[in-house]
Design an enzyme around this catalytic site. Structure first.
Site, PDB file in Angstrom:
ATOM      1  CB  SER A 238       2.897  11.693  -4.212  1.00  0.00           C
ATOM      2  OG  SER A 238       2.700  10.475  -3.524  1.00  0.00           O
TER       3      SER A 238
ATOM      4  CG  HIS B  29       6.889  -3.744  -5.065  1.00  0.00           C
ATOM      5  ND1 HIS B  29       6.728  -5.061  -5.419  1.00  0.00           N
ATOM      6  CD2 HIS B  29       5.894  -3.456  -4.188  1.00  0.00           C
ATOM      7  CE1 HIS B  29       5.660  -5.548  -4.807  1.00  0.00           C
ATOM      8  NE2 HIS B  29       5.129  -4.602  -4.053  1.00  0.00           N
TER       9      HIS B  29
HETATM   10  C1  LIG Z   1       5.607   0.595  -6.746  1.00  0.00           C
HETATM   11  C2  LIG Z   1       5.013  -0.775  -6.838  1.00  0.00           C
HETATM   12  N1  LIG Z   1       5.453  -1.610  -7.769  1.00  0.00           N
HETATM   13  C3  LIG Z   1       4.956  -2.855  -7.906  1.00  0.00           C
HETATM   14  C4  LIG Z   1       3.964  -3.300  -7.080  1.00  0.00           C
HETATM   15  C5  LIG Z   1       3.472  -4.709  -7.244  1.00  0.00           C
HETATM   16  O1  LIG Z   1       2.199  -4.718  -7.737  1.00  0.00           O
HETATM   17  P1  LIG Z   1       1.240  -6.006  -7.627  1.00  0.00           P
HETATM   18  O2  LIG Z   1       0.954  -6.214  -6.190  1.00  0.00           O
HETATM   19  O3  LIG Z   1       0.087  -5.586  -8.469  1.00  0.00           O
HETATM   20  O4  LIG Z   1       1.956  -7.161  -8.240  1.00  0.00           O
HETATM   21  C6  LIG Z   1       3.462  -2.468  -6.093  1.00  0.00           C
HETATM   22  C7  LIG Z   1       2.407  -2.928  -5.181  1.00  0.00           C
HETATM   23  O5  LIG Z   1       1.947  -2.267  -4.326  1.00  0.00           O
HETATM   24  C8  LIG Z   1       4.004  -1.170  -5.970  1.00  0.00           C
HETATM   25  O6  LIG Z   1       3.599  -0.333  -5.009  1.00  0.00           O
END
Ligand SMILES: Cc1ncc(COP(=O)(O)O)c(C=O)c1O
Length: 380
Positions: free
Chosen positions: A328, A127
């Protein structure tokens, strides 16, 4: 003793703004298929709690001078997640965060505190917030190649760790990548660490979405503390569904002592990233577990996986090469026309896009999207 409520009548202009905002959300809600946010929930039983100043400042496992909190409820939520993530109740510590990003920052912060000279390894498909987190933490880090599937390239990981063998390893595992729903195999990562005789390591898992899927399927990929996690972040507003962004950060209780500081002003132990924290978010998550229970979530996840499978089949039937990973709900397909991704709030990335089969996405929704993809732009 009651505090008098202010006597305020909403004026016409303000009401009109609120009405138009509501109408906007009502219109967009059902067509949000590109982001993993369950839109089906009813938290109206919690509305009375909007009338109070409530705040979960500090460590939910310790007393706070700020008495109007939901720390007891928050501890139950953490206990629930500890169970799902195979962590003993005695050994678990965690708190309700503002979302996945804060949970990841917490995990990587913990890893960095455990191994200040460690190197953080993460894949290209991680991310986007993680690069920012690493900058904030000033943590040494190396991005590793991803395979086309979105899973980390284990050979590149092995080779890179080998070259940096003198430094502890902090591994950022994707338990469901954002774009492709790919899951890094933490078993393979541990094998690499063993082969290279790495003795100091820490694994943080970003299980934003799949953290609420894998505990409910029959053949999950390795996940949880028994697979080697040292900390995990799960989002609350994704599979569970919540009007407020929220999530959970979970780790081993023994690690937390390293970062705890006692703060006299609020009479709390300062173990969380944010100071004042939402007391409503833990209540929302707790209420969802009361409402659904494990069986309810199992059923919800099973329905989502069924719709995801249906989507792959429908796309493939009409010649669109869609696919998804095992367990998934993220269905990957070639980037559609602008009309389609705007209408359905689909997130394109380079030449691909995805539909995420959350509970509000039905087989009928999929049929409509496939029909839209088949139509030529000129018809619109
Ligand atoms: C795999 C993954 N990690 C982290 C996040 C970040 O989450 P947030 O937007 O709740 O901070 C996301 C958001 O879509 C995500 O898909």
């Amino acid at each position: 003793m009651n505090i008098a409520k202010p006597d305020y009548k909403v004026d016409g202009n303000t009401q009109a703004r609120l009405d138009s905002l509501l109408a906007r959300f009502e219109e967009h809600g059902p067509r949000n298929v590109g982001y993993p946010c369950n839109s089906i929930f009813d938290y109206s039983a919690l509305l009375p709690f909007m009338g109070y100043v409530i705040n979960n400042v500090g460590d939910p496992f310790h007393d706070s001078n700020f008495r109007s909190n939901t720390h007891d409820i928050e501890r139950e939520v953490i206990a629930q997640f500890a169970d799902m993530m195979h962590l003993s109740q005695d050994g678990a510590w965690g708190y309700v965060t503002s979302g996945g990003t804060e949970g990841n920052m917490y995990g990587l912060y913990m890893g960095r505190e455990m191994f200040p000279d460690g190197v953080v390894y993460f894949s290209q498909d991680t991310h986007y917030s993680v690069v920012k987190i690493l900058r904030v933490l000033k943590a040494r880090n190396i991005m590793i190649k991803s395979q086309d599937s979105g899973e980390i390239d284990y050979e590149d990981l092995r080779e890179t760790i080998r070259i940096n063998r003198d430094s502890p390893v902090i591994f950022m595992a994707n338990i469901g990548t954002t774009m492709k729903g790919a899951i890094d195999d933490v078993g393979k990562v541990r094998d690499i660490l063993d082969d290279l005789a790495v003795t100091e390591s820490y694994i943080h898992a970003d299980a934003a979405l799949s953290g609420m899927i894998l505990p409910f399927v029959e053949e999950p990929q390795p996940y949880g503390f028994d697979s080697g996690f040292d900390s995990v972040a799960v989002s609350g507003h994704k599979m569970i569904g919540s009007p407020l962004p929220c999530g959970v950060a979970l780790t081993r209780r023994e690690y937390v002592a390293r970062i705890a500081r006692s703060i006299e002003y609020v009479g709390v132990l300062d173990t969380t990233l944010s100071g004042s924290r939402s007391a409503l978010a833990p209540l929302i998550l707790w209420y969802a577990f009361e409402r659904y229970g494990m069986d309810g979530f199992r059923e919800m996840v099973s329905r989502c996986l069924d719709v995801a499978e249906y989507a792959v089949a429908r796309f493939n039937d009409v010649g669109i090469p869609a696919w998804r990973h095992k367990n998934s709900v993220t269905v990957v397909f070639p980037k559609p026309s602008e009309y389609v991704f705007r209408k359905w709030q689909i997130a394109p990335y380079e030449d691909i896009a995805h539909i995420i089969a959350m509970p509000h996405v039905t087989r009928e929704t999929i049929d409509e999207i496939v029909d839209d993809c088949l139509r030529e732009d000129t018809e619109r």
